[in-house]
Design a protein around this motif. Structure first.
Motif, short mmCIF file in Angstrom:
data_model
loop_
_atom_site.label_atom_id
_atom_site.label_comp_id
_atom_site.label_asym_id
_atom_site.label_seq_id
_atom_site.Cartn_x
_atom_site.Cartn_y
_atom_site.Cartn_z
N PRO A 304 0.81 -1.22 0.00
CA PRO A 304 0.00 0.00 0.00
C PRO A 304 0.85 1.28 0.00
CG PRO A 304 -0.09 -1.08 2.14
CD PRO A 304 0.62 -2.01 1.22
N LEU A 305 0.20 2.37 -0.32
CA LEU A 305 0.85 3.69 -0.33
C LEU A 305 0.71 4.32 1.05
CD1 LEU A 305 -0.71 4.63 -3.77
CD2 LEU A 305 1.70 4.11 -3.37
N SER A 306 1.06 5.59 1.18
CA SER A 306 1.11 6.20 2.51
C SER A 306 -0.26 6.29 3.20
CB SER A 306 1.73 7.60 2.42
OG SER A 306 0.98 8.40 1.52
N GLN A 307 -1.36 6.38 2.40
CA GLN A 307 -2.66 6.62 3.03
C GLN A 307 -3.66 5.48 2.86
OE1 GLN A 307 -3.98 10.21 1.11
NE2 GLN A 307 -2.74 11.56 2.40
N ASN A 308 -3.27 4.37 2.25
CA ASN A 308 -4.32 3.39 1.94
C ASN A 308 -4.06 1.97 2.44
OD1 ASN A 308 -2.46 2.44 0.13
ND2 ASN A 308 -3.60 2.97 -1.72
N ALA A 309 -3.30 1.85 3.52
CA ALA A 309 -3.07 0.52 4.09
C ALA A 309 -4.38 -0.10 4.58
CB ALA A 309 -2.07 0.61 5.23
N TYR A 310 -5.36 0.76 4.90
CA TYR A 310 -6.66 0.26 5.36
C TYR A 310 -7.31 -0.67 4.32
CZ TYR A 310 -9.10 3.40 2.14
OH TYR A 310 -9.57 4.00 1.01
N LYS A 311 -6.95 -0.47 3.05
CA LYS A 311 -7.57 -1.27 1.99
C LYS A 311 -7.15 -2.75 2.06
CE LYS A 311 -8.58 1.67 -2.02
NZ LYS A 311 -8.44 1.61 -3.49
N VAL A 312 -5.98 -3.01 2.65
CA VAL A 312 -5.49 -4.39 2.71
C VAL A 312 -6.46 -5.25 3.52
CG1 VAL A 312 -3.57 -5.86 3.40
CG2 VAL A 312 -3.12 -3.56 2.50
N LYS A 313 -6.90 -4.73 4.64
CA LYS A 313 -7.86 -5.45 5.47
C LYS A 313 -9.21 -5.59 4.73
CE LYS A 313 -9.50 -7.41 9.15
NZ LYS A 313 -9.11 -8.82 9.38
N LEU A 314 -9.58 -4.53 4.01
CA LEU A 314 -10.85 -4.58 3.29
C LEU A 314 -10.86 -5.68 2.22
CD1 LEU A 314 -11.84 -0.81 2.73
CD2 LEU A 314 -12.34 -2.32 4.65
N VAL A 315 -9.70 -5.93 1.63
CA VAL A 315 -9.60 -7.00 0.63
C VAL A 315 -10.00 -8.33 1.26
CG1 VAL A 315 -7.94 -8.42 -0.66
CG2 VAL A 315 -7.90 -5.93 -0.91
N SER A 316 -9.43 -8.62 2.43
CA SER A 316 -9.73 -9.88 3.10
C SER A 316 -11.22 -10.00 3.41
CB SER A 316 -8.92 -10.00 4.40
OG SER A 316 -7.55 -9.97 4.10
N VAL A 317 -11.78 -8.91 3.88
CA VAL A 317 -13.20 -8.93 4.25
C VAL A 317 -14.07 -9.09 3.01
CG1 VAL A 317 -15.06 -7.55 5.25
CG2 VAL A 317 -12.81 -7.53 6.32
#
Lengths: 335, 213
Positions: A304-317
């Motif tokens: 992920p980039l500086s502001q979007n690490a939150y998306k990694v968890k969303l992928v799993s969900v």
């Protein structure tokens, strides 16, 4: 917007003949929901606009009942509303009708088309700002990599431009092994939706591999009775782009998932085929535990980039929920 | 988009819009003369049978609220701008002009669309209905009437879009549930936040429909 000459061909061949062999000077107009915005912002400044309203590619047909009764052939001019509301499609491909029905609002779905959804430009705010000379507008820099990137790609390896592909139908169609038929000056050709997209990094490239003088005629979805579903994580219930989307399809017999395909949307410059996740589920029953494990596997390799690490968890969900939906399991998240 | 706001000098009648228009814009507009369909612009390249229209203003006949109206617009003029600035059909409002807010909603062949995101020339041969059409035999249509009754507007600027979208939803399914009507309104936004009053209006309209009223 810059003024232009408007053409209204009656056939696809006439439309293709009007197209230039380089990007930028001619544009195809279907629903117009993307093109007009781009023109108003001076991102697109075509000299010729070729309207597809009378070209006759807006039908759905079931290919020759005798020959291939199981193929659904969608005209590229079908609107998103028509796809979302089609009974036969709903039954066979809930992933597709759910995804189409979740795009924009009713007005957008009444205008936007299948072909337009596949060929639309990305939503990066640097790309869409006339005054930002990003890579895709002939500049030498991607402004998102060090800038505002919360909605950008998390699978960034090897990409100079970190847009996400904006199509929500694309991941579904790839999971369903669809093919597109396109018409160019030398005739028709077929390509898998899995080979349709491309990560652009210059002004002479688009988000797909079509040539500037090619037109999508149809999309064919084979119907091998796959379980399928699409799940989007979004800020808003309606009128929003997904933060992350997961499209899944698999054979399911004797409580075993085989031939698993898991494709992620809005996480990379192209739809992202999550092979590791598919492998994790292959041959197994779809349970909360196995769906979870596939979800974890789908996020592997994310940078992920500086502001979007939150998306990694969303992928799993998203993957977990799409799998449970496709298998007809209880939707624990709906109360 | 101010570059598409000017009007070609075909329309003779002086309207409020004419009056407000700056003389500068008027002078610029008179420079562009409308073509007749027969003279449709630029000759097509020899191997093509498709003639282009424009970039000069093209003569256009539109079916607006059951009336056939004629004007001349450049190809780049949106249906919204053609309706408001060339035909004085001002029910549809220009707010975001980017297909996101819904204030410009009109029905084209019975379906709600964003008129800011459709070229005027694309609407040729289609039936266009704006909020002005919501009159039923001299009486206000049930949808805007319910908006009045329940005070479902504050500044009122989004209202013409909402009532057109809601009318289209009831036309499509007269027995729609309140949830389905709300879904049909998800492409419209009200910055004053009069959604609760709209819900009251929807509840009454859905009830009436259920009783066959």
């Amino acid at each position: 917007m810059k003024n232009f000459t408007y053409y209204r061909p009656k056939t696809a061949e006439q439309a293709v003949a009007l197209l230039d062999d380089k990007w930028g000077t001619t544009e195809l107009l279907a629903g117009g929901t993307d093109l007009l915005d781009l023109q108003k912002e001076y991102i697109a400044q075509p000299d010729k606009v070729i309207a597809l309203r009378d070209v006759g590619i807006n039908q759905l047909r079931l290919d020759g009942v005798d020959k291939k009764p199981d193929d659904f052939i969608l005209g590229a001019g079908m609107t998103l509303a028509e796809i979302a509301a089609h009974g036969g499609l709903k039954e066979a491909f809930p992933a597709l009708t759910t995804a189409a029905g979740d795009i924009g609002g009713p007005q957008i779905r009444n205008m936007g088309t299948l072909g337009g959804n596949l060929c639309q430009r990305n939503r990066c705010w640097y790309f869409r700002d006339e005054h930002t000379p990003c890579l895709l507008k002939g500049g030498d820099k991607c402004f998102a990599i060090d800038g505002e990137n919360r909605y950008h790609a998390i699978f960034t390896q090897g990409h100079k431009c970190v847009i996400v592909n904006p199509s929500t139908l694309a991941p579904v169609l790839i999971a369903l092994r669809a093919t597109a038929e396109v018409l160019g000056p030398k005739g028709k050709r077929k390509l898998k939706l899995a080979d349709f997209f491309h990560a652009p990094s210059s002004a002479s490239e688009r988000e797909h591999v079509l040539k500037p003088n090619e037109l999508v005629l149809t999309v064919t979805i084979p119907y091998p009775k796959l379980k399928n579903a699409s799940y989007e994580v979004r800020h808003k219930q309606s009128y929003d782009w997904p933060l992350v989307q997961a499209a899944v399809a698999f054979q399911y017999a004797d409580n075993k998932a085989t031939d698993v395909r898991i494709v992620l949307g809005h996480v990379a410059p192209t739809p992202h085929v999550a092979d590791a996740a598919a492998k994790a589920l292959e041959g197994k029953e779809v349970t909360e535990a196995t769906a979870s494990a596939a979800g974890e596997a789908a996020a592997q390799g994310a940078m992920p980039l500086s502001q979007n690490a939150y998306k990694v968890k969303l992928v799993s969900v998203a993957v977990k929920r799409a799998l449970l939906t496709a298998a007809g399991r209880k939707k624990y998240w709906e109360v | 988009m101010s570059d598409t706001q000017g009007r070609t000098p075909l329309e003779a009648a002086l309207s409020r819009r004419d009056f407000l228009r700056t003389t500068g814009a008027a002078a610029a507009a008179t420079a562009a003369l409308a073509e007749t369909p027969a003279a449709f612009a630029e000759a097509a390249p020899a191997n093509l049978s498709v003639k282009g229209m424009g970039p000069q203003p093209i003569k256009l006949t539109l079916d607006v609220n059951d009336a056939s109206v004629t004007t001349a617009v450049e190809p780049r003029v949106t249906l919204l701008d053609a309706l408001r600035n060339y035909l004085d059909v001002t029910g549809c409002k220009r707010v975001c002009d980017r297909g996101t807010c819904g204030a410009c909603t009109v029905m084209v062949d019975g379906k709600p669309i964003y008129s800011c995101t459709m070229l005027a020339v694309e609407a040729e041969g289609k039936k266009i209905k704006t909020a002005e059409s919501l009159i039923d035999g001299g009486k206000l249509d049930a949808v805007p009437a319910a908006f009045v009754k329940y005070d479902a507007q504050q500044c009122g600027f989004c209202t013409p879009g909402f009532v057109v979208a809601m009318r289209a939803a009831f036309d499509k399914n007269p027995r729609a549930t309140p949830a389905e009507i709300e879904e049909a309104l998800s492409g419209n936004i009200c910055r004053c936040g009069t959604y609760q009053q709209m819900r009251d209006a929807i509840a009454e309209l859905c009830n009436k429909q259920k009783k066959g009223g």
